[in-house]
Motif scaffolding. Structure first.
Motif, short mmCIF file in Angstrom:
data_model
loop_
_atom_site.label_atom_id
_atom_site.label_comp_id
_atom_site.label_asym_id
_atom_site.label_seq_id
_atom_site.Cartn_x
_atom_site.Cartn_y
_atom_site.Cartn_z
N GLU A 100 -2.72 10.22 -4.63
CA GLU A 100 -2.23 8.95 -5.16
C GLU A 100 -2.84 7.77 -4.40
N GLN A 101 -2.98 6.67 -5.07
CA GLN A 101 -3.53 5.45 -4.47
C GLN A 101 -2.40 4.60 -3.88
N ALA A 102 -1.73 5.11 -2.88
CA ALA A 102 -0.62 4.41 -2.25
C ALA A 102 -1.12 3.66 -1.02
N ASP A 103 -0.69 2.40 -0.85
CA ASP A 103 -1.01 1.65 0.36
C ASP A 103 0.09 1.92 1.38
N LEU A 104 -0.18 2.89 2.24
CA LEU A 104 0.82 3.35 3.20
C LEU A 104 1.12 2.33 4.29
N THR A 105 0.35 1.26 4.37
CA THR A 105 0.62 0.21 5.35
C THR A 105 1.69 -0.76 4.84
N VAL A 106 2.08 -0.63 3.58
CA VAL A 106 3.11 -1.45 2.97
C VAL A 106 4.41 -0.65 2.95
N ALA A 107 5.49 -1.26 3.39
CA ALA A 107 6.77 -0.58 3.42
C ALA A 107 7.15 -0.07 2.03
#
Length: 180
Positions: A100-107
């Protein structure tokens, strides 16, 4: 040992060492559970190393097989000597990428699937591992669970104890990875 584990993980595949978004731990927990007719078997490894590159979504998890702890010490001895042969195959490693294209640096809370290779008992297979990552931007809480078919990894179960060990075991994990 902690630093050695992370160095080994980094050498498993290319990660940008200058990345701002590396998350890691050397104290993750991986467990397995075998539900069999005569006896349930459960063990935990609380010395699992993991790293996630939040820029590329690449990840690696590595553990020493001998670090699995059983409540029954005889069972632990048989596990290491007869089944996983931990002297011959001392580590298990997962190398892969979050699909998945999740931005893990965003809560947030992210349902993810890691796709990659799992090497165990000297055998490597492609696997898909579903999990959940909860991020607060500075750390990631990773939870996962997936089945492992023992014969796929050439783990032989002697006929005499076949009814005590399931052919498929559940592998699960929980770890908190901190931003480096």
């Amino acid at each position: 040992m902690k630093k050695l584990s992370l160095v080994l993980l980094l050498s498993c595949f290319s990660l940008n060492l200058f990345a701002q978004n590396l998350f890691s731990t050397a104290k993750g927990t991986v467990s397995f559970y075998s539900d069999a007719p005569l006896e349930d078997i459960q063990a935990d490894n609380v010395k699992t190393a993991a790293i996630i590159n939040a820029e590329t979504n690449e990840m690696a998890v590595q553990m020493r097989v001998i670090d699995f702890e059983f409540s029954n010490k005889l069972m632990q001895e048989h596990f290491n000597e007869n089944y996983l042969e931990s002297e011959k195959f001392p580590t298990s490693v997962f190398k892969g990428k979050i699909k998945e294209q999740a931005d893990l640096t965003v809560a947030g809370r992210y349902q993810v699937t890691a796709e990659g290779t799992l090497t165990m008992h000297g055998v490597t297979h492609q696997v898909l591992i579903p999990g959940t990552i909860v991020s607060d931007g500075k750390q990631l809480k990773l939870d996962f669970k997936f089945p492992v078919k023992l014969e796929d990894y050439k783990i032989e179960i002697p006929t005499i104890v076949f009814s005590k060990i399931a052919e498929i075991v559940d592998v699960s994990g929980s770890m908190v990875l901190v931003k480096k």
